[in-house]
Design a protein around this motif. Sequence first.
Motif, PDB file in Angstrom:
ATOM      1  N   ASP A  80     -64.221  45.420 -34.937  1.00 25.05           N
ATOM      2  CA  ASP A  80     -63.421  45.331 -36.163  1.00 25.05           C
ATOM      3  C   ASP A  80     -62.961  46.687 -36.690  1.00 25.05           C
ATOM      4  O   ASP A  80     -62.329  46.750 -37.747  1.00 25.05           O
ATOM      5  CB  ASP A  80     -64.219  44.625 -37.264  1.00 25.05           C
ATOM      6  N   THR A  81     -63.246  47.769 -35.980  1.00 22.35           N
ATOM      7  CA  THR A  81     -62.883  49.100 -36.469  1.00 22.35           C
ATOM      8  C   THR A  81     -61.394  49.218 -36.757  1.00 22.35           C
ATOM      9  O   THR A  81     -60.980  49.856 -37.737  1.00 22.35           O
ATOM     10  CB  THR A  81     -63.308  50.174 -35.447  1.00 22.35           C
ATOM     11  N   PHE A 134     -57.722  44.842 -31.753  1.00 18.36           N
ATOM     12  CA  PHE A 134     -56.747  45.842 -32.160  1.00 18.36           C
ATOM     13  C   PHE A 134     -55.521  45.192 -32.797  1.00 18.36           C
ATOM     14  O   PHE A 134     -54.992  45.680 -33.806  1.00 18.36           O
ATOM     15  CB  PHE A 134     -56.327  46.692 -30.952  1.00 18.36           C
ATOM     16  N   GLN A 135     -55.076  44.073 -32.226  1.00 16.45           N
ATOM     17  CA  GLN A 135     -53.885  43.426 -32.753  1.00 16.45           C
ATOM     18  C   GLN A 135     -54.121  42.899 -34.169  1.00 16.45           C
ATOM     19  O   GLN A 135     -53.231  42.981 -35.017  1.00 16.45           O
ATOM     20  CB  GLN A 135     -53.441  42.277 -31.847  1.00 16.45           C
ATOM     21  N   LEU A 136     -55.321  42.383 -34.431  1.00 10.08           N
ATOM     22  CA  LEU A 136     -55.612  41.917 -35.784  1.00 10.08           C
ATOM     23  C   LEU A 136     -55.559  43.080 -36.762  1.00 10.08           C
ATOM     24  O   LEU A 136     -55.078  42.927 -37.895  1.00 10.08           O
ATOM     25  CB  LEU A 136     -56.991  41.241 -35.830  1.00 10.08           C
ATOM     26  N   GLY A 137     -56.027  44.251 -36.336  1.00 15.40           N
ATOM     27  CA  GLY A 137     -55.914  45.426 -37.191  1.00 15.40           C
ATOM     28  C   GLY A 137     -54.469  45.769 -37.496  1.00 15.40           C
ATOM     29  O   GLY A 137     -54.115  46.089 -38.642  1.00 15.40           O
ATOM     30  N   LEU A 138     -53.592  45.687 -36.484  1.00 15.04           N
ATOM     31  CA  LEU A 138     -52.163  45.931 -36.691  1.00 15.04           C
ATOM     32  C   LEU A 138     -51.564  44.896 -37.639  1.00 15.04           C
ATOM     33  O   LEU A 138     -50.738  45.232 -38.504  1.00 15.04           O
ATOM     34  CB  LEU A 138     -51.430  45.912 -35.347  1.00 15.04           C
ATOM     35  N   ASP A 139     -51.980  43.644 -37.473  1.00 16.57           N
ATOM     36  CA  ASP A 139     -51.456  42.570 -38.336  1.00 16.57           C
ATOM     37  C   ASP A 139     -51.804  42.823 -39.800  1.00 16.57           C
ATOM     38  O   ASP A 139     -50.957  42.682 -40.694  1.00 16.57           O
ATOM     39  CB  ASP A 139     -52.036  41.219 -37.912  1.00 16.57           C
ATOM     40  N   ILE A 140     -53.059  43.172 -40.064  1.00 25.73           N
ATOM     41  CA  ILE A 140     -53.485  43.381 -41.450  1.00 25.73           C
ATOM     42  C   ILE A 140     -52.829  44.630 -42.021  1.00 25.73           C
ATOM     43  O   ILE A 140     -52.456  44.673 -43.200  1.00 25.73           O
ATOM     44  CB  ILE A 140     -55.015  43.455 -41.529  1.00 25.73           C
TER      45      ILE A 140
END
Length: 677
Positions: free
Chosen positions: A107-108, A158-164
Motif C-alpha cells: 500500500d506504499t 501501484f495502480q490503486l495509488g495512481l487512482d487515488i
Amino acid sequence: MSDTRAELVGRSNRLGSDPKNTNYAGGNTSAKGVDTDPVTGEPVELIWVKGSGGDLGTLTEAGLAVLRLDRFRALQNVYPGIDREDEMVAAFDYCLHGKGGAAPSIDTSMHALVDADHVDHLHPDSGIAIATAADGEALTATIFGDKVVWVPWRRPGFQLGLDIAAIKRDNPDAVGCILGGHGITAWGDTSEECEKNSLWIIDTAAAYIAEHGVAEPFGAVVPGYEALPEAERHAKAAALAPTIRGIASRDKVMVGDYNDSPEVLEFLSREKLLPLAELGTSCPDHFLRTKVKPMVLDLPASAGIEESIARLKELHELYRADYQAYYDAHADASSPAIRGADPLIVLVPGVGMFSYGANKQTARVAGEFYRNAINVMRGAEALSTYTPISDEEKFRIEYWALEEAKLQRMPKPKTHQGRIAFVTGAASGIGKAIATRLAAEGACVVVADLDLEKAQAAAAEIGNADVAVGVAANVADAAAVQAALDAAVLAFGGVDLVVNNAGLSIAKTLLETTEADWDLLHDVMSKGSFLVSRAAASVLIEQGLGGDIVYISSKNSVFAGPKNIAYSATKADQAHQVRLLAAELGEFGVRVNGINPDGVVRGSGIFSSGWGADRAKTYGVKEEDLGQFYADRTLLKREVVPESVADAVFVLTGPELSRTTGVHIPVDSGVAAAFLR
C-alpha cells in the motif's frame, strides 16, 4: 524521534487502538517531511509509512518504512502497466532512505503518490459496509457529498495509488475516498487534520447506517436457532471443540479460539445466516485471515452432540470439495500450490464461532476479523444488499505471488508451535517449570492447579492469555477434572500434550501410615492421573491428531526407600499406568511416557510443605543440605532441579522422540539403585 514521526506514531496508535477504526494489523498511515541526507548534507523529502505486517495500535518508529519521495515518484516513469504492477514492489527497495526501516507494504503507493502530507488507509466496519453495498457508489455520494469520492474495486498496488492520487488532484474539496469492496482512505495537510478526516468518514458512515438502516438487516430469528443458555452453550461448545479442531487441522495442525459474543450469536440465529455466509468476506484483510467463507453447521441449537458431530464431518467433506473447486476454477500455472482446504471459521448456531490459526493469537484475530465481517454485512444489508468482491478477485488476493512471498518469509515455527499442553500441579515447582518451558517452545499452556489464584498468577508470569491460562483442577474429583479439560478446549481449541504432575507426599513408616494418608496419596496421584488421562484421552482420540501423555512419576517407583510406603506405592501405580495406556492408546497415535526424577528440592511445593524436613530427618542431614545430599549420592553428583524435569518433557514430547512410547526416563543424576531393569 522527530516531531513528524512522533505525530505519525501517536496518530497511528490512537486510530489502531479503537476497533471501530480498523482491524488488527489492518490499514496503514503515513507522513511526509524533510530530513537531512547524511551523505550530502542537503535536505531530502521523505515519507514514513507503516511497514508491511505491522499493527497500527502498537506501532513504534521501528515499524516505519522510510523512503525518498523523489525516487518513489520517479517510479511513475518506469511503471510498466497494471498487468505487471507486481514488479513495482521490488522497486520500492531502491527508494529506501538509509537502512529503510521496516519493509514497505504493497500500500506504499497509496501514500507516497497522493499529494498530501498525511494519509490514512483504514478498514472500519462502517466504511467497508458502504464499500460492499450493491449501490455503494450512490450511497457514498448521498452520505458524504463531494467530500468523499467512490473508487471502484481495484486490488492493492501501484495502480490503486495512481487512482487515488488522481482523485485527490481532481476533487479539491474531497478529504478521502471509499475503496469499493475494501475500506477507506483519508488525507490532510497536518496529522491532526488527517486523523480528523478519517474519524469523520468512519463516524458519518456509522451514523447514517444507524439512522437509515432497517431494523433487522439479517432477517427474522429462525425458531430453534436462538442462543442456548450460557452454561448449556459452553458445555456444547466444549463437547464439539475436539471434533471441530480435528476438522480445521486435517491439512495443518491449528490452535482454536471460541467466541460467543452477542453479535455472533445474533447472526447465527437469523434467516440470512446461510446465504450471507456463503457469499464470504470481502475486505482482503478479512478473507486472508478467515478464508473466503466459513463452514456453517446447518442444524438447530437443540441438535444433539452425536448428531452435530456427524453432520460437521459431512459438511467438512463438502467444504473441502468446494474449496478445491474454487482453487481449480481460478488457479493457473503461475499460482502457488493450494495451502489447505480446511475451514478457518466454523459457525455453530446457538453455540458460537470457532476460529483457527497457527497459534492462539492468529486464531483469535481470525475470529475478530469474522466479527468485523459480520458487522460489515449488517451495515450493508441495513442500507442495501451485501455484495462482496468476486471469487476471482478473492483468489487473486489469496494466492497472490506477493502474499505467498510474505508467507515464505515467516520464521520457522518452534518445535511445539500449534500444540496445546495441559499441565497439572503447575502453579509451582516442577509443573511450573514444565509449563514455562513448553510455552517458550511455542506451545499454548493450560496451568492447572488446586489453587485457582496461584494457577492464574503462574499463567500470567508465563505469558498473556494467548500463551497461557490458569484453571482450577482438583485431580481427585472427576467432575472437576472434566471442568478443567473443558476450560482448556474452550481456551485453545483442544489438547495435545498432557502432563500428570500434580502430587503431594507424606513420609511415614508403615506403622505410622494411616488409612487416610494412603487414600489421600492414591486419590491425588493414582486416581488423579487416571482421571486426567481418561478425560484427556477422549479429546485426543476425537481430534485425531495423536498426542502425548506424560507422567511425572519418581525414581521411588522402582527404588525401595525407607519410611515411604504410601508415596512410593502410588508412584509405582503411575509407572504401570504409563505402560498400560501406551498399549491402549497407541492405535490413536497417542504416546504415553513417564519421567522418574530424584528428589527435587529447590522450588518444590512438596518439599516446602514438610516433606523436606521429614526426608532430612530420615537421612540425618540438615534440611537446607538435602538437595546437596541427594546430589552427592548420585553418579553424576549433580542436583536435580525443576528445569531438569522440564527439559526431559520437552525432549520427550518433541519431534526427535516421535517413535517412543511406554518408557520411563530417569532424571536423577544416576541413582544406581533405581536403574530400570
